[in-house]
Design a protein around this motif. Structure first.
Motif, PDB file in Angstrom:
ATOM      1  N   GLU A  77       0.833  -1.213   0.000  1.00  8.03           N
ATOM      2  CA  GLU A  77       0.000   0.000   0.000  1.00  8.03           C
ATOM      3  C   GLU A  77       0.864   1.257   0.000  1.00  8.03           C
ATOM      4  O   GLU A  77       0.551   2.231  -0.692  1.00  8.03           O
ATOM      5  CB  GLU A  77      -0.946  -0.004   1.192  1.00  8.03           C
ATOM      6  CG  GLU A  77      -1.946   1.139   1.153  1.00  8.03           C
ATOM      7  CD  GLU A  77      -3.019   1.047   2.208  1.00  8.03           C
ATOM      8  OE1 GLU A  77      -3.838   1.986   2.286  1.00  8.03           O
ATOM      9  OE2 GLU A  77      -3.059   0.045   2.957  1.00  8.03           O
ATOM     10  N   GLN A  80       1.969   1.672  -3.489  1.00  2.00           N
ATOM     11  CA  GLN A  80       0.874   2.122  -4.337  1.00  2.00           C
ATOM     12  C   GLN A  80       0.562   3.596  -4.125  1.00  2.00           C
ATOM     13  O   GLN A  80       0.272   4.327  -5.077  1.00  2.00           O
ATOM     14  CB  GLN A  80      -0.365   1.259  -4.074  1.00  2.00           C
ATOM     15  CG  GLN A  80      -0.214  -0.163  -4.588  1.00  2.00           C
ATOM     16  CD  GLN A  80      -1.305  -1.101  -4.119  1.00  2.00           C
ATOM     17  OE1 GLN A  80      -2.147  -0.736  -3.293  1.00  2.00           O
ATOM     18  NE2 GLN A  80      -1.302  -2.324  -4.643  1.00  2.00           N
ATOM     19  N   ARG A 105       4.652  -9.100  -6.938  1.00  2.38           N
ATOM     20  CA  ARG A 105       3.892  -8.345  -7.932  1.00  2.38           C
ATOM     21  C   ARG A 105       2.465  -8.869  -8.048  1.00  2.38           C
ATOM     22  O   ARG A 105       1.500  -8.104  -7.954  1.00  2.38           O
ATOM     23  CB  ARG A 105       4.615  -8.392  -9.289  1.00  2.38           C
ATOM     24  CG  ARG A 105       5.913  -7.613  -9.292  1.00  2.38           C
ATOM     25  CD  ARG A 105       6.525  -7.482 -10.667  1.00  2.38           C
ATOM     26  NE  ARG A 105       7.042  -8.745 -11.175  1.00  2.38           N
ATOM     27  CZ  ARG A 105       7.934  -8.819 -12.173  1.00  2.38           C
ATOM     28  NH1 ARG A 105       8.357  -7.722 -12.763  1.00  2.38           N
ATOM     29  NH2 ARG A 105       8.374  -9.977 -12.588  1.00  2.38           N
ATOM     30  N   TYR A 108       0.403  -8.895  -4.406  1.00  2.00           N
ATOM     31  CA  TYR A 108       0.346  -7.713  -3.545  1.00  2.00           C
ATOM     32  C   TYR A 108       0.341  -6.403  -4.331  1.00  2.00           C
ATOM     33  O   TYR A 108      -0.578  -5.595  -4.188  1.00  2.00           O
ATOM     34  CB  TYR A 108       1.509  -7.729  -2.548  1.00  2.00           C
ATOM     35  CG  TYR A 108       1.385  -8.827  -1.523  1.00  2.00           C
ATOM     36  CD1 TYR A 108       0.657  -8.625  -0.357  1.00  2.00           C
ATOM     37  CD2 TYR A 108       1.981 -10.067  -1.729  1.00  2.00           C
ATOM     38  CE1 TYR A 108       0.536  -9.642   0.601  1.00  2.00           C
ATOM     39  CE2 TYR A 108       1.862 -11.091  -0.791  1.00  2.00           C
ATOM     40  CZ  TYR A 108       1.131 -10.873   0.368  1.00  2.00           C
ATOM     41  OH  TYR A 108       1.002 -11.872   1.306  1.00  2.00           O
ATOM     42  N   GLU A 110      -0.023  -5.778  -7.558  1.00  2.00           N
ATOM     43  CA  GLU A 110      -1.031  -5.706  -8.617  1.00  2.00           C
ATOM     44  C   GLU A 110      -2.446  -5.932  -8.091  1.00  2.00           C
ATOM     45  O   GLU A 110      -3.392  -6.060  -8.870  1.00  2.00           O
ATOM     46  CB  GLU A 110      -0.680  -6.706  -9.718  1.00  2.00           C
ATOM     47  CG  GLU A 110       0.647  -6.364 -10.390  1.00  2.00           C
ATOM     48  CD  GLU A 110       1.129  -7.425 -11.360  1.00  2.00           C
ATOM     49  OE1 GLU A 110       0.367  -8.395 -11.596  1.00  2.00           O
ATOM     50  OE2 GLU A 110       2.246  -7.288 -11.886  1.00  2.00           O
ATOM     51  N   VAL A 111      -2.578  -5.949  -6.766  1.00  2.00           N
ATOM     52  CA  VAL A 111      -3.871  -6.039  -6.095  1.00  2.00           C
ATOM     53  C   VAL A 111      -4.055  -4.752  -5.301  1.00  2.00           C
ATOM     54  O   VAL A 111      -3.203  -4.406  -4.470  1.00  2.00           O
ATOM     55  CB  VAL A 111      -3.919  -7.258  -5.150  1.00  2.00           C
ATOM     56  CG1 VAL A 111      -5.242  -7.286  -4.395  1.00  2.00           C
ATOM     57  CG2 VAL A 111      -3.701  -8.547  -5.932  1.00  2.00           C
ATOM     58  N   GLY A 112      -5.123  -4.025  -5.564  1.00  2.00           N
ATOM     59  CA  GLY A 112      -5.355  -2.778  -4.834  1.00  2.00           C
ATOM     60  C   GLY A 112      -5.508  -3.033  -3.343  1.00  2.00           C
ATOM     61  O   GLY A 112      -6.378  -3.807  -2.928  1.00  2.00           O
ATOM     62  N   GLN A 113      -4.676  -2.417  -2.541  1.00  2.00           N
ATOM     63  CA  GLN A 113      -4.726  -2.587  -1.091  1.00  2.00           C
ATOM     64  C   GLN A 113      -5.589  -1.487  -0.481  1.00  2.00           C
ATOM     65  O   GLN A 113      -5.291  -0.306  -0.633  1.00  2.00           O
ATOM     66  CB  GLN A 113      -3.315  -2.557  -0.490  1.00  2.00           C
ATOM     67  CG  GLN A 113      -2.339  -3.546  -1.111  1.00  2.00           C
ATOM     68  CD  GLN A 113      -2.720  -4.995  -0.831  1.00  2.00           C
ATOM     69  OE1 GLN A 113      -3.445  -5.295   0.124  1.00  2.00           O
ATOM     70  NE2 GLN A 113      -2.236  -5.909  -1.668  1.00  2.00           N
ATOM     71  N   THR A 117      -4.894   2.120  -5.993  1.00  2.00           N
ATOM     72  CA  THR A 117      -4.702   1.708  -7.377  1.00  2.00           C
ATOM     73  C   THR A 117      -3.524   0.744  -7.469  1.00  2.00           C
ATOM     74  O   THR A 117      -2.432   1.067  -6.978  1.00  2.00           O
ATOM     75  CB  THR A 117      -4.450   2.927  -8.275  1.00  2.00           C
ATOM     76  OG1 THR A 117      -5.555   3.825  -8.168  1.00  2.00           O
ATOM     77  CG2 THR A 117      -4.273   2.510  -9.725  1.00  2.00           C
ATOM     78  N   PRO A 118      -3.699  -0.411  -8.084  1.00  2.00           N
ATOM     79  CA  PRO A 118      -2.581  -1.350  -8.231  1.00  2.00           C
ATOM     80  C   PRO A 118      -1.440  -0.715  -9.023  1.00  2.00           C
ATOM     81  O   PRO A 118      -1.637   0.211  -9.808  1.00  2.00           O
ATOM     82  CB  PRO A 118      -3.198  -2.525  -9.006  1.00  2.00           C
ATOM     83  CG  PRO A 118      -4.660  -2.419  -8.753  1.00  2.00           C
ATOM     84  CD  PRO A 118      -4.955  -0.950  -8.639  1.00  2.00           C
TER      85      PRO A 118
END
Length: 408
Positions: A77, A80, A105, A108, A110-113, A117-118
């Motif tokens: 996060e 990001q 990648r 974590y 590439e996954v929006g926390q 935004t990823p």
């Protein structure tokens, strides 16, 4: 063990190549003076000691596979939120096949926390480091051979406290230079305490506690050399001050590397190529250098070798959170000479060195600087839950970033 270079995702690759996709939202507009000289591209470069190291080999891979590790989610996060284009992660346990980078990648970054935004990094570089690699010598002087203290760099297993470069822009794989095996004795006028190690061990001891990497990244028509390292902490030693001395000389390696001519002629990379970085090349020095300009345990003037180097620009990134933390925690912070606004790490204050400036993003003077910052929000500000106080939700270090403009 070979370095890991990877490229993935057509969308992210297109973005990195600048194929008509929108610029990152964080980028500041180019000043008119810059635009008159040609088209420039915004580039955010960051370093982050994210404390993604684990006590046992393979444990980080387990945590990365789950996608649910709270510390890694918080680290992701932070990344990001700051959205760097080039990022050096210190203290990321290295594995030989690069599986950890792929898991970081995919699971974590590439996954929006928490609605963020990823972020996508199609290019990555990681290579072997000296931490945890058995030297076969009694380097810590305890009369036995083996264990973390007798590795080329302190570590419980090979690759512990490793590092990785993530990039949206192509990494010039065939031009990467590494200095993992460079001998400390090769450095002229070094600070090596030969009397402590003994002649045999001193002659074989490697300079870099992890490794030093020159990773060229292609940004538009410009090549930016990412000079990545993580020198040993200048503490945990005795009156011989072996770690202070090594930290100083690890920093000096880059200072010499940036000085063309006789001063860098002694440097030989792992492929056998001699010499430093040509005067025409542009670069950014990145990493946790474990050295504050005035406070802590550093050898006198250690980090000044870079901060005052004629090719280096110190943008002095700062934060409000660092000032607040130093005031609230007091202890050693009350006697510091370095202005607290420049601190990048929240260390123990009583006993301990207090909060220090140890993480650096130092661009060459030939690169145009737009802004810089340390990500350390004040209490109650958005994101402050990701930095916090001990036990830290992410790391005791803070992400440091610099926004640049390079010719596109």
């Amino acid at each position: 063990m070979s370095p890991r270079i990877s490229r993935r995702r057509a969308f992210a690759a297109a973005a990195a190549a600048g194929l008509g996709l929108p610029a990152a939202a964080h980028a500041a507009p180019a000043p008119a003076a810059a635009l008159r000289g040609g088209r420039f591209e915004n580039l955010r470069v960051a370093t982050y000691n994210a404390s993604l190291n684990r006590a046992t080999e393979g444990k980080l891979l387990e945590d990365l596979k789950s996608g649910e590790d709270e510390q890694i989610r918080a680290v992701a996060e932070v990344i990001q939120i700051n959205n760097p284009d080039i990022l050096l992660l210190n203290e990321f346990d290295h594995d030989e096949d690069g599986a950890g980078i792929e898991l970081l990648r995919r699971n974590y970054l590439e996954v929006g926390q928490h609605g963020r935004t990823p972020v996508f990094y199609p290019y990555a570089y990681s290579g072997p480091v000296n931490t945890g690699v058995d030297s076969g010598l009694d380097l810590d002087g305890d009369g036995t051979v083996g264990g973390a203290g007798d590795a080329w760099g302190f570590g419980e297993f090979p690759g512990q406290y490793g590092m990785v470069v993530l990039s949206r822009h192509p990494i010039l794989t065939d031009q990467v230079r590494t200095f993992q095996k460079l001998l400390w004795t090769d450095m002229p006028s070094n600070l090596l305490p030969t009397e402590f190690y003994g002649e045999e061990a001193a002659a074989e001891l490697r300079l870099s506690s992890k490794s030093h990497w020159d990773v060229p990244v292609q940004v538009g028509s410009t090549t930016v050399h990412v000079l990545a390292a993580h020198p040993t902490p200048p503490s945990f030693d005795g009156p011989e001050k072996r770690n202070q001395r090594r930290n100083n000389d690890e920093i000096r390696l880059w200072a010499d590397y940036l000085t063309p001519g006789a001063q860098s002629r002694w440097i030989t990379d792992d492929a056998g190529t001699r010499g430093g970085l040509a005067a025409r090349e542009q670069f950014v020095v990145l990493g946790d250098y474990n050295s504050d300009p005035a406070d802590g345990d550093s050898w006198p003037g250690a980090i000044d070798q870079l901060l005052t180097h004629p090719r280096v620009r110190d943008t002095k990134p700062r934060s409000e959170g660092a000032v607040e933390a130093a005031k609230d925690q007091a202890g050693a912070n009350a006697d510091h000479e370095t202005d607290a606004q420049y601190d990048t790490a929240d260390f123990a204050d009583t006993p301990g060195p207090g909060n220090l400036r140890v993480d650096y993003v130092l661009p060459s003077k030939t690169l145009q600087v737009v802004s810089s910052a340390v990500y350390w929000p004040a209490k109650g500000a958005p994101g402050s839950e990701l930095t916090g106080e001990e036990p830290f939700p992410t790391s005791d270090h803070r992400l440091v970033r610099v926004d640049l403009q390079v010719r596109a």
